[in-house]
Design an enzyme around this catalytic site. Structure first.
Site, PDB file in Angstrom:
ATOM      1  CG  ASP A 181       7.691   1.475  -0.695  1.00 43.76           C
ATOM      2  OD1 ASP A 181       7.930   1.694  -1.732  1.00 43.76           O
ATOM      3  OD2 ASP A 181       7.498   1.939   0.261  1.00 43.76           O
ATOM      4  CG  HIS A 207       9.091  -1.885 -11.074  1.00 49.32           C
ATOM      5  ND1 HIS A 207       8.478  -1.421  -9.854  1.00 49.32           N
ATOM      6  CD2 HIS A 207       9.632  -0.716 -11.599  1.00 49.32           C
ATOM      7  CE1 HIS A 207       8.844  -0.322  -9.651  1.00 49.32           C
ATOM      8  NE2 HIS A 207       9.369   0.061 -10.628  1.00 49.32           N
ATOM      9  CG  LEU A 230      -7.249 -14.676  -2.381  1.00 51.96           C
ATOM     10  CD1 LEU A 230      -6.182 -14.855  -1.082  1.00 51.96           C
ATOM     11  CD2 LEU A 230      -6.586 -13.904  -3.360  1.00 51.96           C
TER      12      LEU A 230
END
Length: 249
Positions: free
Chosen positions: A29, A46, A140
């Site tokens: 966020d 972004h 991962l």
């Protein structure tokens, strides 16, 4: 074994390698507010946020985190201005074009959850390509929550189970938490141990409502573009100070 954190903000700067959260969920966020603070367009935030993803994925992989689920785009984000949504939909392609070779080199596996079919074709093509290129990796798991909403996920699970009951393939008395888990988008992953939310907001925003039942929550005032290796270390060190009881004493 101890990992040395670069953080100067923590009195304890060593991460216990035997107590690493195996699955971390992140609500990324603050991209827009980071940009506004610098008199930049929201899309600049972004774009900068993509760099933060690469840093966090690399550090998490180095620490031995097994899965990282990132809230990339929610079902509610379609309400944002059309130009911003269009830009965000291009980010997976831009991110993967830039960082996919490094992700492959680091043995990362890419998966996704959410209403994938409703995404634009160019977004789906980029993600499908990345999933295919990393499918044989066993490091991962980078799980991208794209067009994801937890309430929809839960409703979809209820519908799926209801169909089995209706077709007499499942007895209603056999429905339990384990079975419900298997009908969620995240059925291949363990529940998150740690939730991180950046930008100072302290709410779940329709994110992994079922899966986060016993996760530790960590909130930071840092905007997502400011969140990197040191910030992840700080979150994990805080997690390691917590006493997880899972409802017990």
């Amino acid at each position: 074994m101890l990992f040395r954190s670069n953080s100067k903000a923590q009195q304890r700067t060593e991460i216990d390698a035997d107590n690493i959260p195996q699955h971390i969920a992140i609500i990324m966020d603050g991209n827009g507010r980071w940009a506004k603070k610098r008199a930049l367009p929201r899309v600049a935030g972004h774009r900068e946020g993509m760099k933060a993803i690469e840093k966090v994925v690399r550090r998490a992989s180095d620490l031995g985190v097994k899965a990282l689920t990132l809230y990339a785009f929610s079902t509610e984000n379609w309400k944002r201005p059309k130009t911003e949504v269009e830009f965000i939909m291009k980010l997976p392609s831009q991110f993967l074009d830039t960082y996919l070779p490094g992700l492959i080199e680091n043995n990362v596996t890419i998966t996704t959850i959410g209403d994938f079919d409703s995404l634009p074709e160019f977004t789906k093509e980029a993600v499908i390509k990345a999933i295919d290129r990393t499918k044989d990796n066993d490091g991962l798991v980078l799980n991208l929550a794209l067009n994801y909403g937890s309430r929809k996920e839960i409703i979809d699970a209820v519908k799926s189970i209801s169909e089995l009951v209706k077709d007499e393939k499942l007895d209603i008395h056999d429905i339990n938490e384990e079975l419900f888990d298997q009908h969620l988008y995240t059925h291949n992953l363990e529940d998150p141990d740690l939730l991180i939310r950046t930008s100072g907001e302290q709410r779940l925003s329709n994110y992994l409502l079922w899966q986060l039942a016993y996760a530790e929550f960590y909130f930071t005032d840092k905007y997502w573009p400011e969140f990197g290796e040191e910030a992840l270390d700080e979150a994990i060190i805080e997690y390691q100070h917590r006493k997880r009881r899972f409802g017990g004493l």
